[in-house]
Design a protein around this motif. Structure first.
Motif, PDB file in Angstrom:
ATOM      1  N   MET A 184      31.333  52.296  47.092  1.00  0.00           N
ATOM      2  CA  MET A 184      31.456  51.853  45.701  1.00  0.00           C
ATOM      3  C   MET A 184      32.565  52.643  45.034  1.00  0.00           C
ATOM      4  SD  MET A 184      28.655  52.030  42.584  1.00  0.00           S
ATOM      5  CE  MET A 184      27.905  53.524  43.136  1.00  0.00           C
ATOM      6  N   ILE A 185      33.438  51.942  44.332  1.00  0.00           N
ATOM      7  CA  ILE A 185      34.486  52.626  43.578  1.00  0.00           C
ATOM      8  C   ILE A 185      34.325  52.261  42.110  1.00  0.00           C
ATOM      9  CG2 ILE A 185      36.977  52.880  43.239  1.00  0.00           C
ATOM     10  CD1 ILE A 185      37.000  51.789  46.307  1.00  0.00           C
ATOM     11  N   VAL A 186      34.079  53.265  41.317  1.00  0.00           N
ATOM     12  CA  VAL A 186      33.920  53.035  39.884  1.00  0.00           C
ATOM     13  C   VAL A 186      35.286  53.141  39.216  1.00  0.00           C
ATOM     14  CG1 VAL A 186      32.802  53.811  37.763  1.00  0.00           C
ATOM     15  CG2 VAL A 186      31.618  54.071  39.968  1.00  0.00           C
ATOM     16  N   LEU A 245      33.017  56.581  44.849  1.00  0.00           N
ATOM     17  CA  LEU A 245      34.182  57.268  44.302  1.00  0.00           C
ATOM     18  C   LEU A 245      34.263  56.962  42.813  1.00  0.00           C
ATOM     19  CD1 LEU A 245      36.934  58.709  44.181  1.00  0.00           C
ATOM     20  CD2 LEU A 245      37.981  56.596  45.052  1.00  0.00           C
ATOM     21  N   ILE A 246      34.205  58.001  42.021  1.00  0.00           N
ATOM     22  CA  ILE A 246      34.457  57.823  40.598  1.00  0.00           C
ATOM     23  C   ILE A 246      35.955  58.017  40.399  1.00  0.00           C
ATOM     24  CG2 ILE A 246      33.945  58.653  38.275  1.00  0.00           C
ATOM     25  CD1 ILE A 246      31.283  59.753  39.538  1.00  0.00           C
ATOM     26  N   ALA A 247      36.629  56.923  40.142  1.00  0.00           N
ATOM     27  CA  ALA A 247      38.093  56.962  40.022  1.00  0.00           C
ATOM     28  C   ALA A 247      38.443  56.963  38.546  1.00  0.00           C
ATOM     29  CB  ALA A 247      38.707  55.748  40.726  1.00  0.00           C
ATOM     30  N   ASP A 248      38.960  58.086  38.082  1.00  0.00           N
ATOM     31  CA  ASP A 248      39.326  58.194  36.668  1.00  0.00           C
ATOM     32  C   ASP A 248      40.611  57.433  36.423  1.00  0.00           C
ATOM     33  OD1 ASP A 248      37.238  59.867  35.518  1.00  0.00           O
ATOM     34  OD2 ASP A 248      37.935  61.352  36.967  1.00  0.00           O
ATOM     35  N   THR A 249      40.523  56.426  35.594  1.00  0.00           N
ATOM     36  CA  THR A 249      41.666  55.537  35.379  1.00  0.00           C
ATOM     37  C   THR A 249      41.952  55.388  33.888  1.00  0.00           C
ATOM     38  OG1 THR A 249      40.201  53.627  35.366  1.00  0.00           O
ATOM     39  CG2 THR A 249      41.215  54.190  37.475  1.00  0.00           C
ATOM     40  N   VAL A 250      43.039  54.717  33.629  1.00  0.00           N
ATOM     41  CA  VAL A 250      43.449  54.444  32.250  1.00  0.00           C
ATOM     42  C   VAL A 250      43.413  52.937  32.051  1.00  0.00           C
ATOM     43  CG1 VAL A 250      45.411  54.507  30.659  1.00  0.00           C
ATOM     44  CG2 VAL A 250      44.900  56.498  32.105  1.00  0.00           C
ATOM     45  N   LYS A 251      42.658  52.477  31.075  1.00  0.00           N
ATOM     46  CA  LYS A 251      42.604  51.038  30.820  1.00  0.00           C
ATOM     47  C   LYS A 251      43.988  50.573  30.368  1.00  0.00           C
ATOM     48  CE  LYS A 251      39.433  47.503  29.151  1.00  0.00           C
ATOM     49  NZ  LYS A 251      38.041  47.244  28.784  1.00  0.00           N
ATOM     50  N   GLY A 252      44.489  49.518  30.981  1.00  0.00           N
ATOM     51  CA  GLY A 252      45.816  49.017  30.643  1.00  0.00           C
ATOM     52  C   GLY A 252      46.946  49.772  31.333  1.00  0.00           C
ATOM     53  N   LYS A 253      46.611  50.609  32.314  1.00  0.00           N
ATOM     54  CA  LYS A 253      47.592  51.472  32.980  1.00  0.00           C
ATOM     55  C   LYS A 253      48.836  50.703  33.445  1.00  0.00           C
ATOM     56  CE  LYS A 253      49.113  55.160  35.163  1.00  0.00           C
ATOM     57  NZ  LYS A 253      49.352  56.476  34.505  1.00  0.00           N
ATOM     58  N   GLY A 254      50.006  51.247  33.137  1.00  0.00           N
ATOM     59  CA  GLY A 254      51.243  50.672  33.640  1.00  0.00           C
ATOM     60  C   GLY A 254      52.142  50.144  32.539  1.00  0.00           C
ATOM     61  N   VAL A 255      51.544  49.820  31.401  1.00  0.00           N
ATOM     62  CA  VAL A 255      52.344  49.415  30.240  1.00  0.00           C
ATOM     63  C   VAL A 255      51.891  50.318  29.093  1.00  0.00           C
ATOM     64  CG1 VAL A 255      52.823  47.598  28.567  1.00  0.00           C
ATOM     65  CG2 VAL A 255      52.634  47.037  31.008  1.00  0.00           C
ATOM     66  N   ARG A 256      52.779  51.188  28.687  1.00  0.00           N
ATOM     67  CA  ARG A 256      52.347  52.254  27.765  1.00  0.00           C
ATOM     68  C   ARG A 256      51.608  51.738  26.535  1.00  0.00           C
ATOM     69  NH1 ARG A 256      56.798  54.913  29.585  1.00  0.00           N
ATOM     70  NH2 ARG A 256      58.058  53.741  28.116  1.00  0.00           N
TER      71      ARG A 256
END
Lengths: 627, 627
Positions: A184-186, A245-256
């Motif tokens: 599982m990847i969160v 895996l708790i994957a810390d991400t940024v919502k909308g990542k890739g377009v500032r």
């Protein structure tokens, strides 16, 4: 409107770039982001934020980690949240396993559905309603073990999704069966629909929770591809338990400008589910293509012309509801509002601003919300419970029944009701809710037909109804050609004529099909000389026998109109009551409504595909009358 | 049959015994156990094991800990599992707050219901379907805070109950809102319906789980009253978070032969839900009264005469199902059985013994089970999913829909369907399931009318049906006065005459109401000269139009019979279809079925109370015909 896509041949070039796997994958993910952005722009809706936060993970799994190709792949991958479908489609198109022509068909009839459906090649399971992923993975592992062909199953979940009870219900069994095959990847982007998970319903200590359930847990930056790779290598060595895996991400990542890190504490995130504005789109394309060009020498992007989207026009039930709710909140201090992470879509922000102490945000936890509401009602308050109709009528169905047996009064408000909008697909198209709730003891089901009736209906539920009510609200703007008569008020089980006619009667409800019937009446008069009377009956699970007797008196034909399956809809209830009236000359009856799983597509094309637009209704009526 | 009760005056003496609070409470608990045992013996069913394991805790809370009396008590207590209702009733009677005359009225009409209902004085909320307790407590705390009158809420849960997702869904919100007012006590008796929790679906590290969710956790021997008291004192000092006590208990505690510690590893526990045999009852009374007498000098017990219970007679659908399932399991290696902790009640033990590798025990986790089944079907297996109809049709309603949209084939089998048995009360009486499932796309609903039809129906579902099916099974033994014709087989949408008649037709299904209709036909012939034809239509959500046209041809009256709410039942579907046939002289139609929340009581009295026994059906038919 000009749209920019990365064409198939260039995607292939990106996949074959020299450099480290992480560098290649980062370029591939950006190419897929660009295509995702354009797909959503062209479709007019779709989940950018969620697609972008998960993109690096999804790209890495498909490029580096999994053997997921061919008819019988060793590894299976699916997104449990399903909202990031456009991102996954872009990756599959980028890999060449889905046809690139589909880039232009997001949320179109026979195209790529708003949430995953197995009708799409390489889709593993249908998702979009939340919390089912690990349960499904367990079923897949069971089958693989029974077949003696072990398979790994990779499941992506959201973080807001972890508020759903089913997710936790599913965790322990995977441990008890030592299902090391499950990874599982969160996608831990810290946001749900409208705002921060922390503000909606904090998840607390996520790592500790998964560990306490017996899972093998790791955490890393979900945009650091080498870190993801390292965790996957570590996971491969664990053979006695499932892995998370708790994957810390940024919502909308890739377009500032679309990243949630740019967001103030109290702002609502604007790129959860809709298409961006033209400016946001153009600057997103520029940012992504500049980064891509730096990585891919001589990159040739494709510019295509797409139809301009018309801003939708018409009456808005949810906005009218929102106003009425605040007005009643002022009058009734016992009124208490509960929400399951849809406060914007359900029109609750004005209420929350006016009465913060009486607004209860439950997160994506419909069962918990409904049982809390039941207890509030037991203790003397008037709870009003909100979610989308598709979820509210089904996920907490037993909890609604439990409340009903306590004979208290609870008001349930299901928005996004009916066949439209058709873009999100069948997980969100609520065409079973009347049936699922019709036999709930003491529950009155009501759907208003226009803005004016929304306020009247809510006032009826709050001030007049002795028992619990379910208010069914259409969420799309609707052009309404009729007006309710002056002085109109809701009378239990009785309808109102919107357009007079003669021997042919149509009874329906709501602002989607009544306008279609109204226009059908025009077509029938013009083409066949049939004078169809169109009646609005907002009562979905009851009808006054005297009113019905009078309404059908002298009619040769009765047509019922359901923005719902014909099975279990208002029409079925009406025809059954009619049979009990014992009329000597009953009208010939025909039910018109949904008869197959709701199609995904643009609203007009889906209404037509289901035979429910004005032309199709007119044709069905003419045909039933032998014209 | 002689039964032994502790009368009200002696209960008062026990409450006033000298000695330590723990000694007094232990004696009180035993007195309540004796009354519980006799109540269940007299009622013929009820949950002994669960009542006994929780008894010391419940007694301590009510005698020593809580201020729960009066119209507006400071503390609230309820059992989330609700199965231990007889134990709680005994305690409330022991405290003198419930009338002692109710000791003789467990599971009787207007008596004490099988699971808690607020119609009973001092009952706080309706429970019996699992997992809702903490959500409800949160609602109660919310209300108390809004009212500015803080209250403590004590919630007892089972341990098997912790398999329900809603429980976990509800935990985090209580922490986020710092609901220190909530005290959850887990009656950790290590058993669920049939056997050990560890064997069904291990709960893993329970303390670690609650801690990871942010709760303040303690664990103690749930029969050590001083230890419980010490934990409660510790809890009182915690004001920043909710509290959980894991109380290690013994199922059946207090009567050695009923204690689970006497149980072998592979035995099924025999005192979960039924009444004990005469011998087990007598020796239980002796053991409890001997211990009581040693503590209460001169204790005067009351011996009362109660009606002997007749062992129920008749055809058993579940036993027939059990046999048919094993036979089909032999023929079909893809057939895979899933259960949610009801393998005995659902007749699955023979299948499990024959095909252990194809039997999947999911625990009390219906949503997880249904989604696992969906994945099994996607991967090519034929899953058959089991639970009680009340739970299966509602708790995983959205998951069933999700499976349906994948167009796979899953068979759902809901037992304990319909109004009877009426002893458990409305949480278990499934009279909404047809409605809740009728609009599920591609789902065929079938209820067999006798043992012979059960086998045919299961074979139809497995071998003939192209789509998913829901098999609705009555669980009580039924005296069936009819036989299916030789060579009968199920034909989609078509019924079969069980008793020929003339101009008056009754259509129904299942072994509860069809026999009543059959006998009603006798009464009508005898008293009114009405020749009622009784037809079995096992198809609950569809009917063949040609068959229906022929069946009603020449009839003056049609009566439909629903062991289900009239709303959304088979009758509603039939009358709607009839309206669409456009008959020039349709019969007068009357629907007969359930019209109010199911009463709790003995089967015969409840059938009568709902107007559904032969006499009431005959009277309804005669009255509708003006006789």
């Amino acid at each position: 409107m000009k749209l920019t896509y990365v064409p198939a041949r260039e995607l292939e070039r990106v996949r074959s770039l020299k450099g480290s796997p992480a560098e290649r994958c980062a370029a591939f993910a950006d190419a897929c982001r660009l295509n995702t952005l354009s797909m959503i722009m062209e479709a007019g809706s779709g989940h950018i934020g969620s697609s972008f936060s998960a993109m690096d993970i999804v790209a890495w799994l498909h490029l580096q980690e999994m053997d997921a190709r061919g008819a019988d792949p060793r590894d299976l991958y699916f997104s449990s949240k399903g909202h990031d479908a456009p991102g996954l489609y872009s990756v599959l198109i980028g890999l060449g396993v889905l046809d690139a022509a589909l880039l232009r068909k997001l949320r179109r009839l026979d195209g790529l559905p708003g949430h995953p459906d197995i009708a799409t090649p390489h889709a593993v399971t249908n998702t979009g309603s939340l919390g089912m992923g690990i349960s499904k993975a367990k079923g897949m592992v069971r089958e693989a073990r029974l077949a003696g062909r072990p398979r790994r199953v990779f499941v992506l979940t959201g973080d807001g999704e972890l508020q759903e009870g089913q997710l936790w219900e599913s965790l322990q069994g995977a441990v008890n069966q030592r299902m090391h095959e499950i990874c599982m990847i969160v996608d831990h982007n810290r946001m749900q629909s409208d705002t921060w998970v922390e503000k909606v319903s904090s998840l607390g200590e996520l790592e500790a929770k998964f560990r306490a359930f017996g899972w093998f847990v790791r955490r890393c930056d979900g945009h650091d591809l080498e870190a993801i790779g390292a965790v996957m290598r570590e996971f491969a060595a664990v053979s006695d338990r499932p892995k998370a895996l708790i994957a810390d991400t940024v919502k909308g990542k890739g377009v500032r400008a679309m990243e949630n890190t740019a967001l103030g504490e109290d702002e609502l995130y604007r790129f959860h589910s809709g298409a961006p504005g033209q400016d946001a789109y153009r600057s997103g394309v520029e940012e992504l293509s500049a980064r891509l060009r730096a990585r891919v020498p001589g990159l040739a992007l494709e510019e295509v012309e797409a139809a301009d989207r018309q801003p939708p026009q018409g009456e808005r039930m949810v906005a009218a509801y929102s106003q009425a709710l605040v007005a009643l909140g002022r009058e009734r201090p016992d009124l208490t509002v509960l929400d399951a992470d849809l406060m914007l879509d359900c029109g609750l922000i004005p209420f929350r601003e006016n009465f913060p102490e009486r607004f209860i945000e439950c997160g994506i936890a419909e069962q918990d919300m409904v049982s809390q509401a039941g207890a509030l009602a037991l203790r003397g308050r008037l709870p009003i419970v909100h979610s989308f109709a598709c979820f509210l009528s089904t996920r907490p169905n037993e909890q609604i029944y439990n409340n009903a047996t306590e004979l208290t009064k609870v008001i349930y408000v299901g928005s996004l009701a009916g066949l439209l909008p058709a873009g999100p697909g069948h997980s969100h198209q609520s065409v079973r809710d009347i049936s699922a709730l019709a036999a709930m003891p003491g529950l009155t089901l009501i759907e208003p037909s226009c803005e004016a009736e929304v306020g009247l209906a809510l006032r009826y539920c709050v001030a007049e109804a002795k028992q619990s009510c379910y208010l069914r609200l259409v969420s799309i703007p609707c052009e309404v050609p009729y007006r309710l008569p002056a002085g109109y008020r809701l009378q239990r089980g009785r309808g109102v004529t919107l357009r007079p006619g003669k021997s042919v009667l149509a009874i329906g409800y709501g602002p989607v099909l009544l306008p279609q019937a109204w226009h059908a009446a025009g077509l029938l008069a013009e083409r066949h000389g049939i004078e169809l009377e169109v009646v609005n009956l907002p009562w979905l699970n009851e009808v006054d026998a005297d009113w019905l007797r009078a309404a059908v008196s002298g009619r040769t034909h009765l047509f019922t109109l359901d923005n719902h399956y014909v099975d279990g809809g208002q029409g079925q209830m009406l025809l059954a009551r009619l049979g009990e009236l014992g009329l000597s000359q009953p009208p010939r009856c025909t039910r018109i409504g949904v008869r197959s799983i709701p199609a995904c597509g643009q609203n007009a094309e889906v209404l037509r595909a289901h035979g429910l637009d004005a032309a199709a209704i007119a044709a069905a009526i003419a045909s039933a009358m032998g014209r």
